[in-house]
Design a protein around this motif. Structure first.
Motif, PDB file in Angstrom:
ATOM      1  N   UNK A   1       0.648  -1.231  -0.103  1.00 11.78           N
ATOM      2  CA  UNK A   1      -0.022  -0.019   0.058  1.00 11.78           C
ATOM      3  C   UNK A   1       0.894   1.301   0.143  1.00 11.78           C
ATOM      4  N   UNK A   2       0.334   2.216  -0.825  1.00 10.77           N
ATOM      5  CA  UNK A   2       1.090   3.328  -0.926  1.00 10.77           C
ATOM      6  C   UNK A   2       0.162   4.565  -0.810  1.00 10.77           C
ATOM      7  N   UNK A   3       0.542   5.295  -0.009  1.00  8.65           N
ATOM      8  CA  UNK A   3      -0.466   6.412   0.426  1.00  8.65           C
ATOM      9  C   UNK A   3       0.237   7.806   0.476  1.00  8.65           C
ATOM     10  N   UNK A   4      -0.318   8.699  -0.281  1.00  7.10           N
ATOM     11  CA  UNK A   4       0.110  10.359  -0.405  1.00  7.10           C
ATOM     12  C   UNK A   4      -1.039  11.172   0.488  1.00  7.10           C
ATOM     13  N   UNK A   5      -0.746  11.646   1.748  1.00  2.72           N
ATOM     14  CA  UNK A   5      -1.515  12.423   2.529  1.00  2.72           C
ATOM     15  C   UNK A   5      -1.197  13.629   2.584  1.00  2.72           C
ATOM     16  N   UNK A   6      -2.285  14.607   2.491  1.00  6.77           N
ATOM     17  CA  UNK A   6      -1.984  16.124   2.564  1.00  6.77           C
ATOM     18  C   UNK A   6      -1.874  16.501   3.806  1.00  6.77           C
ATOM     19  N   UNK A   7      -1.048  17.558   4.065  1.00  2.46           N
ATOM     20  CA  UNK A   7      -0.579  17.997   5.382  1.00  2.46           C
ATOM     21  C   UNK A   7      -2.009  18.769   5.886  1.00  2.46           C
ATOM     22  N   UNK A   8      -2.902  19.211   5.106  1.00  4.04           N
ATOM     23  CA  UNK A   8      -4.314  19.792   5.744  1.00  4.04           C
ATOM     24  C   UNK A   8      -5.003  18.610   6.233  1.00  4.04           C
ATOM     25  N   UNK A   9      -5.112  17.488   5.557  1.00  2.00           N
ATOM     26  CA  UNK A   9      -5.851  16.413   6.064  1.00  2.00           C
ATOM     27  C   UNK A   9      -5.338  15.872   7.306  1.00  2.00           C
ATOM     28  N   UNK A  10      -3.994  15.957   7.799  1.00  4.01           N
ATOM     29  CA  UNK A  10      -3.465  15.513   8.758  1.00  4.01           C
ATOM     30  C   UNK A  10      -3.473  16.406   9.871  1.00  4.01           C
ATOM     31  N   UNK A  11      -3.906  17.686   9.787  1.00  2.95           N
ATOM     32  CA  UNK A  11      -4.194  18.669  10.784  1.00  2.95           C
ATOM     33  C   UNK A  11      -5.636  18.965  11.074  1.00  2.95           C
ATOM     34  N   UNK A  12      -6.450  18.397  10.362  1.00  2.22           N
ATOM     35  CA  UNK A  12      -7.907  18.269  10.619  1.00  2.22           C
ATOM     36  C   UNK A  12      -8.167  17.546  11.804  1.00  2.22           C
ATOM     37  N   UNK A  13      -8.753  18.371  12.693  1.00  4.64           N
ATOM     38  CA  UNK A  13      -8.899  17.735  14.060  1.00  4.64           C
ATOM     39  C   UNK A  13     -10.287  16.725  13.921  1.00  4.64           C
ATOM     40  N   UNK A  14     -10.319  15.679  13.316  1.00  7.24           N
ATOM     41  CA  UNK A  14     -11.544  14.783  13.185  1.00  7.24           C
ATOM     42  C   UNK A  14     -11.530  14.034  14.602  1.00  7.24           C
ATOM     43  N   UNK A  15     -12.658  14.186  15.104  1.00  8.30           N
ATOM     44  CA  UNK A  15     -12.782  13.627  16.326  1.00  8.30           C
ATOM     45  C   UNK A  15     -12.333  14.290  17.635  1.00  8.30           C
ATOM     46  N   UNK A  16     -11.670  15.383  17.313  1.00  5.97           N
ATOM     47  CA  UNK A  16     -10.950  15.931  18.408  1.00  5.97           C
ATOM     48  C   UNK A  16      -9.457  15.958  18.134  1.00  5.97           C
ATOM     49  N   UNK A  17      -8.773  16.725  18.963  1.00  6.39           N
ATOM     50  CA  UNK A  17      -7.482  16.693  19.088  1.00  6.39           C
ATOM     51  C   UNK A  17      -6.485  15.183  19.622  1.00  6.39           C
ATOM     52  N   UNK A  18      -7.269  14.776  20.408  1.00  7.53           N
ATOM     53  CA  UNK A  18      -6.708  13.711  21.042  1.00  7.53           C
ATOM     54  C   UNK A  18      -6.926  12.211  20.044  1.00  7.53           C
ATOM     55  N   UNK A  19      -7.944  12.329  19.280  1.00  8.93           N
ATOM     56  CA  UNK A  19      -8.253  11.074  18.200  1.00  8.93           C
ATOM     57  C   UNK A  19      -7.415  11.329  16.922  1.00  8.93           C
ATOM     58  N   UNK A  20      -7.346  12.657  16.852  1.00 11.69           N
ATOM     59  CA  UNK A  20      -6.227  13.052  15.578  1.00 11.69           C
ATOM     60  C   UNK A  20      -4.895  12.818  15.812  1.00 11.69           C
ATOM     61  N   UNK A  21      -4.524  12.992  17.395  1.00  8.97           N
ATOM     62  CA  UNK A  21      -3.049  12.991  17.554  1.00  8.97           C
ATOM     63  C   UNK A  21      -2.717  11.124  17.342  1.00  8.97           C
ATOM     64  N   UNK A  22      -4.009  10.446  17.883  1.00  8.60           N
ATOM     65  CA  UNK A  22      -3.504   9.190  17.987  1.00  8.60           C
ATOM     66  C   UNK A  22      -3.432   8.506  16.457  1.00  8.60           C
ATOM     67  N   UNK A  23      -4.536   9.023  15.539  1.00  9.37           N
ATOM     68  CA  UNK A  23      -4.530   8.640  14.313  1.00  9.37           C
ATOM     69  C   UNK A  23      -2.959   8.852  13.589  1.00  9.37           C
ATOM     70  N   UNK A  24      -2.406  10.119  13.789  1.00  9.78           N
ATOM     71  CA  UNK A  24      -1.079  10.571  13.417  1.00  9.78           C
ATOM     72  C   UNK A  24      -0.015   9.686  13.628  1.00  9.78           C
ATOM     73  N   UNK A  25      -0.102   9.322  15.197  1.00  7.05           N
ATOM     74  CA  UNK A  25       0.914   8.183  15.603  1.00  7.05           C
ATOM     75  C   UNK A  25       0.713   7.033  15.164  1.00  7.05           C
ATOM     76  N   UNK A  26      -0.494   6.527  14.828  1.00 10.11           N
ATOM     77  CA  UNK A  26      -0.694   5.223  14.031  1.00 10.11           C
ATOM     78  C   UNK A  26       0.004   5.283  12.626  1.00 10.11           C
TER      79      UNK A  26
END
Length: 285
Positions: A169-194
């Motif tokens: 699998x090869x994914x290109x992710x936009x920086x804006x997508x990664x900074x969008x606080x989907x589910x709140x900051x904690x949920x998004x932080x854990x998603x980025x860590x994943x």
């Protein structure tokens, strides 16, 4: 006797149609060479509504001059598993035909390139992020339906994680997508860590981040998925809220393959993307 056109039967039919067309045969010519009384039989096989048995397949492969052992093995697998119920059929009311087709194709694919500036792909999502995305889409109204769809997504991840050979699998992710606080900051932080964990520990996953400074880029026309298979043509998938477009015409595939290559060159490299992911995770603390 007519049978249900399951995703695997449709895939088998599409492969046999491709081979026939490469040989320059009409359906009528193929029917004559195969010993069928009517071209309708060939038409039904290619449409996925006519069964091809394991016993019949060697004759079909011989007539169609299929010598490549990898392709023969892949077609044999499609025939053997054509009538099996797919695991997602347990999710009645959640999986419609386009999604069922997509899930079946992903399970058969050898490689997946993903560009989606709106959401992290389902195979890369954490459970909490998946729940937030599903709830936010407003497609499912009841909490139990949202939970049911998230369970489907998590089971799909497990199914693909256990698969042999593994999906590349090869994914290109936009920086804006990664900074969008989907589910709140904690949920998004854990998603980025994943994503960081996948990027650094999974040899089958390549993640690149397209930074803000990239400006205009090749993916501005919208999200798409480029699937490759061990045998047969590539497929481009374009998804919307309630529809899914699957294309395998060579011109269309080449157009999106070029877009994927350009996105890869415009994004940060896999290694250079990890520090940016770590910085984004820290910003979300």
């Amino acid at each position: 006797m007519a049978v249900d056109p399951t995703p695997r039967r449709r895939r088998l039919g599409a492969e046999l149609r491709r081979i026939r067309e490469e040989l320059g045969w009409t359906q009528d010519e193929a029917a004559q060479r195969l010993g069928y009384k009517s071209l309708a039989t060939v038409s039904k096989i290619e449409g996925g509504t006519q069964r091809v048995t394991v016993q019949q397949l060697p004759h079909v492969l011989e007539v169609y001059q299929v010598r490549d052992e990898g392709l023969r093995r892949r077609l044999r697998e499609l025939v053997q598993r054509a009538g099996e119920p797919d695991w997602w059929q347990r999710y009645e009311g959640v999986v419609d035909d386009p999604l069922g087709d997509y899930l079946s194709q992903v399970e058969m694919a050898s490689g997946l390139f993903v560009w989606n500036p709106n959401a992290v792909h389902g195979l890369l999502q954490t459970r909490d992020y998946a729940h937030a995305v599903t709830e936010g889409s407003r497609v499912w109204k009841r909490l139990q339906d949202i939970d049911h769809f998230v369970e489907l997504r998590m089971e799909h991840q497990k199914s693909m994680g256990d698969r042999e050979p593994p999906l590349k699998m090869w994914a290109v992710l936009s920086e804006g997508l990664l900074r969008q606080e989907v589910g709140g900051r904690e949920v998004m932080r854990k998603q980025v860590q994943h994503l960081i964990a996948l990027a650094t520990k999974s040899p089958n996953v390549t993640i690149q981040v397209l930074p803000y400074k990239a400006g205009a880029h090749a993916g501005m026309d919208g999200p798409f998925i480029h699937m490759t298979f061990p045998a047969g043509p590539d497929v481009i998938v374009i998804e919307s809220m309630r529809a899914s477009l699957h294309m395998n015409q060579p011109d269309n595939v080449e157009l999106y393959r070029t877009a994927a290559d350009l996105l890869k060159s415009e994004a940060l490299s896999h290694n250079a993307s990890v520090p940016l992911l770590e910085s984004i995770a820290k910003d979300l603390e």
